[in-house]
Design a protein around this motif. Structure first.
Motif, PDB file in Angstrom:
ATOM      1  N   ILE A 123       0.837  -1.206   0.000  1.00 44.86           N
ATOM      2  CA  ILE A 123       0.000   0.000   0.000  1.00 44.86           C
ATOM      3  C   ILE A 123       0.871   1.254   0.000  1.00 44.86           C
ATOM      4  O   ILE A 123       0.578   2.225  -0.706  1.00 44.86           O
ATOM      5  CB  ILE A 123      -0.940  -0.020   1.213  1.00 44.86           C
ATOM      6  N   PHE A 124       1.949   1.249   0.794  1.00 45.66           N
ATOM      7  CA  PHE A 124       2.853   2.403   0.819  1.00 45.66           C
ATOM      8  C   PHE A 124       3.407   2.695  -0.570  1.00 45.66           C
ATOM      9  O   PHE A 124       3.414   3.841  -1.029  1.00 45.66           O
ATOM     10  CB  PHE A 124       3.996   2.140   1.798  1.00 45.66           C
ATOM     11  N   ASP A 125       3.869   1.659  -1.258  1.00 43.76           N
ATOM     12  CA  ASP A 125       4.399   1.840  -2.613  1.00 43.76           C
ATOM     13  C   ASP A 125       3.321   2.316  -3.580  1.00 43.76           C
ATOM     14  O   ASP A 125       3.574   3.142  -4.460  1.00 43.76           O
ATOM     15  CB  ASP A 125       5.000   0.528  -3.123  1.00 43.76           C
ATOM     16  N   ALA A 126       2.096   1.773  -3.411  1.00 49.79           N
ATOM     17  CA  ALA A 126       0.996   2.154  -4.303  1.00 49.79           C
ATOM     18  C   ALA A 126       0.600   3.605  -4.127  1.00 49.79           C
ATOM     19  O   ALA A 126       0.085   4.231  -5.062  1.00 49.79           O
ATOM     20  CB  ALA A 126      -0.217   1.245  -4.047  1.00 49.79           C
ATOM     21  N   LEU A 127       0.825   4.176  -2.942  1.00 48.24           N
ATOM     22  CA  LEU A 127       0.543   5.586  -2.714  1.00 48.24           C
ATOM     23  C   LEU A 127       1.681   6.473  -3.201  1.00 48.24           C
ATOM     24  O   LEU A 127       1.462   7.615  -3.627  1.00 48.24           O
ATOM     25  CB  LEU A 127       0.318   5.839  -1.213  1.00 48.24           C
ATOM     26  N   TRP A 128       2.894   5.966  -3.149  1.00 43.95           N
ATOM     27  CA  TRP A 128       4.078   6.755  -3.502  1.00 43.95           C
ATOM     28  C   TRP A 128       4.283   6.845  -5.007  1.00 43.95           C
ATOM     29  O   TRP A 128       4.602   7.914  -5.539  1.00 43.95           O
ATOM     30  CB  TRP A 128       5.305   6.122  -2.834  1.00 43.95           C
ATOM     31  N   ILE A 129       4.097   5.738  -5.722  1.00 45.47           N
ATOM     32  CA  ILE A 129       4.450   5.675  -7.146  1.00 45.47           C
ATOM     33  C   ILE A 129       3.634   6.643  -8.006  1.00 45.47           C
ATOM     34  O   ILE A 129       4.214   7.356  -8.841  1.00 45.47           O
ATOM     35  CB  ILE A 129       4.319   4.226  -7.662  1.00 45.47           C
ATOM     36  N   PRO A 130       2.289   6.723  -7.875  1.00 44.32           N
ATOM     37  CA  PRO A 130       1.554   7.676  -8.736  1.00 44.32           C
ATOM     38  C   PRO A 130       1.987   9.125  -8.526  1.00 44.32           C
ATOM     39  O   PRO A 130       2.009   9.907  -9.488  1.00 44.32           O
ATOM     40  CB  PRO A 130       0.088   7.473  -8.315  1.00 44.32           C
TER      41      PRO A 130
END
Length: 480
Positions: A123-130
């Motif tokens: 989830i952390f990566d999914a929030l950071w990447i966009p």
């Protein structure tokens, strides 16, 4: 100005849709929705790979933000390594499931619940990447401003929805359709302090946009300009902070607005210092407008403000009587003890609610244990879960990109206001857990990377002296 590439449109659309979806879906607080957000945000990695393969992007130097990735990659590696070293063992006894602290290999990063750590990292990566893709792909400040306008319009819609919901005394979210254990919910957000944190970021975006459009002269007058629309949006969002019952966010909002007013007054004085009347009249009008705005907020939020003020007086009286600051200080001390026992790598991502029960010394009046899901201090919880190494890596995810900025990058106040809003939330995170909300986390990264990239693009889009002279002679506005 060249048209946007397909990848730029996709990055903007992906970030904008993600922001709207996650804010209206309970701020991302619903557990059953988190996997959907993780998948939707995670598809942004394909845009990242597309940028790395784009020759035109490489020629324009657009891949420079990839140098910011090393602390993000190192943090991911730390969490993945910890998942290979479980410090707790699950033991089933009849109808009960027990978690025994085995410690794991003490000299390696570890985690109490590897499966939960992997989910939290996803989830952390999914929030950071966009949000990162905005800095990697978008090549126009106008496009970034358009995304911020979408974010502000979305916040205004949430503000109106939340205000109507509050004034009709709804007992749950979506006019009572979704019950919530938190009495001070607001709009679609389960916790009022999370709404307050989100509002602070949107207020900063409103101020930055108002400053940008206020410096243009392509409108008939101020009241027909986009700057006036930005201030109206600012008022609508600001009014909801005290209405939601968030006392801490109200104080931070006052600080943000006070700083913006002083900034405007100083700029006005410098431009009109040789004409006292030209300075005093606008200041007087602004003060009158602020008084009217404050009166309007008081009229709408009076009941909530009085209740929260009464609660604050009772809490202060109780603290003075007991000679302390209440249960929050005990919570912080116990969390710090937890962090000290694994000071380098912490207990593992998302491990706090499962490990803290070993350190919690508080109990209720009926002597039952008190359960804490969060430490009510994101900084302390980060030290407890990630240790010194992991917390430093998280901080470097923001500090490394910041080192690329110089004073000249802040010719426009827009990135400065966005970064000011981000900074206020980092201060707030010492005494609350704003980053316990997915919508706040994504909004923070979106504002952060938009501010950084907008500032960097000013060098790329800055017109040459010849173009400036020609533009001035023609009377045309700034094309950026």
């Amino acid at each position: 100005m060249r048209p946007l590439r397909t990848t730029e449109w996709l990055a903007l659309l992906h970030a904008g849709l993600f922001l709207v979806a996650i804010t209206w879906a309970f701020g991302g607080a619903a557990e059953w929705l988190r996997p959907h957000f993780a998948w939707f945000g995670g598809i942004g990695i394909f845009l990242t790979f597309a940028a790395m393969r784009d020759r035109d992007v490489r020629k324009e130097g657009g891949l420079r933000p990839l140098t910011w990735l090393w602390p993000f990659a190192a943090f991911n590696a730390l969490v993945l390594i910890s998942c290979l070293n479980s410090s707790f063992r699950i033991v089933k006894s009849e109808n009960e499931t027990l978690f025994l602290n085995t410690g794991g290999f003490a000299w390696l990063p570890s985690t109490a619940r590897p499966s939960l750590s992997l989910q939290a990292l996803w989830i952390f990566d999914a929030l950071w990447i966009p949000a990162f893709n905005l800095a990697l792909l978008v090549r126009q400040r106008r496009a970034l401003r358009g995304l911020l306008i979408v974010a502000v319009v979305n916040a205004v819609a949430l503000s109106i929805f939340g205000t109507v919901q509050k004034l009709t005394h709804a007992k749950g979210i979506y006019f009572g359709e979704v019950p919530t254990p938190q009495a001070y919910f607001f709009a679609s957000f389960v916790y009022h302090n999370h709404w307050g944190a989100f509002s602070l970021l949107m207020m900063a975006a409103c101020l930055g946009l108002a400053w940008h459009f206020g410096r243009r002269h392509d409108a008939r007058n101020f009241f027909h300009s986009a700057a006036f629309g930005g201030l109206v949006a600012l008022l609508l969002i600001t009014a909801t902070v005290p209405l939601s019952g968030s006392r801490s966010s109200t104080i931070l909002g006052i600080l943000l607005l006070g700083g913006a007013f002083l900034h405007w007054a100083a700029r006005l004085y410098l431009s009109r210092r040789h004409r006292p009347a030209g300075f005093l009249l606008p200041i007087g009008g602004a003060v009158l407008a602020l008084v009217l705005a404050a009166g309007s907020v008081w009229y709408v939020a009076r009941e909530t403000i009085e209740k929260r003020a009464s609660l604050t007086r009772d809490q202060v009286a109780n603290m003075l009587a007991k000679g302390g600051v209440g249960s929050r200080s005990e919570l912080y001390r116990d969390t710090w003890r937890m962090a000290q026992d694994k000071r380098w790598f912490g207990w593992g991502m998302a491990s706090y609610p499962h490990v803290f029960s070993l350190y919690n010394r508080q109990s209720s009046i009926d002597r039952l244990p008190v359960f804490y899901r969060d430490a009510h201090s994101d900084w302390l919880q980060s030290f407890a879960e990630h240790g010194f190494v992991g917390t430093v890596l998280l901080a470097l995810c923001g500090l490394v990109p910041l080192t690329r900025l110089r004073r000249r990058h802040f010719a426009s106040p827009l990135p400065a206001y966005l970064l000011a809003g981000c900074g206020l939330l980092l201060l707030y995170a010492w005494v609350e857990f704003p980053f316990g909300n997915l919508a706040v986390v994504f909004s923070w990264w979106l504002c952060f990377f938009t501010a950084l990239h907008y500032a960097r693009l000013q060098d790329r889009e800055a017109p040459s002296p010849t173009k400036v002279i020609a533009s001035t002679a023609a009377g045309s506005p700034d094309p950026a």
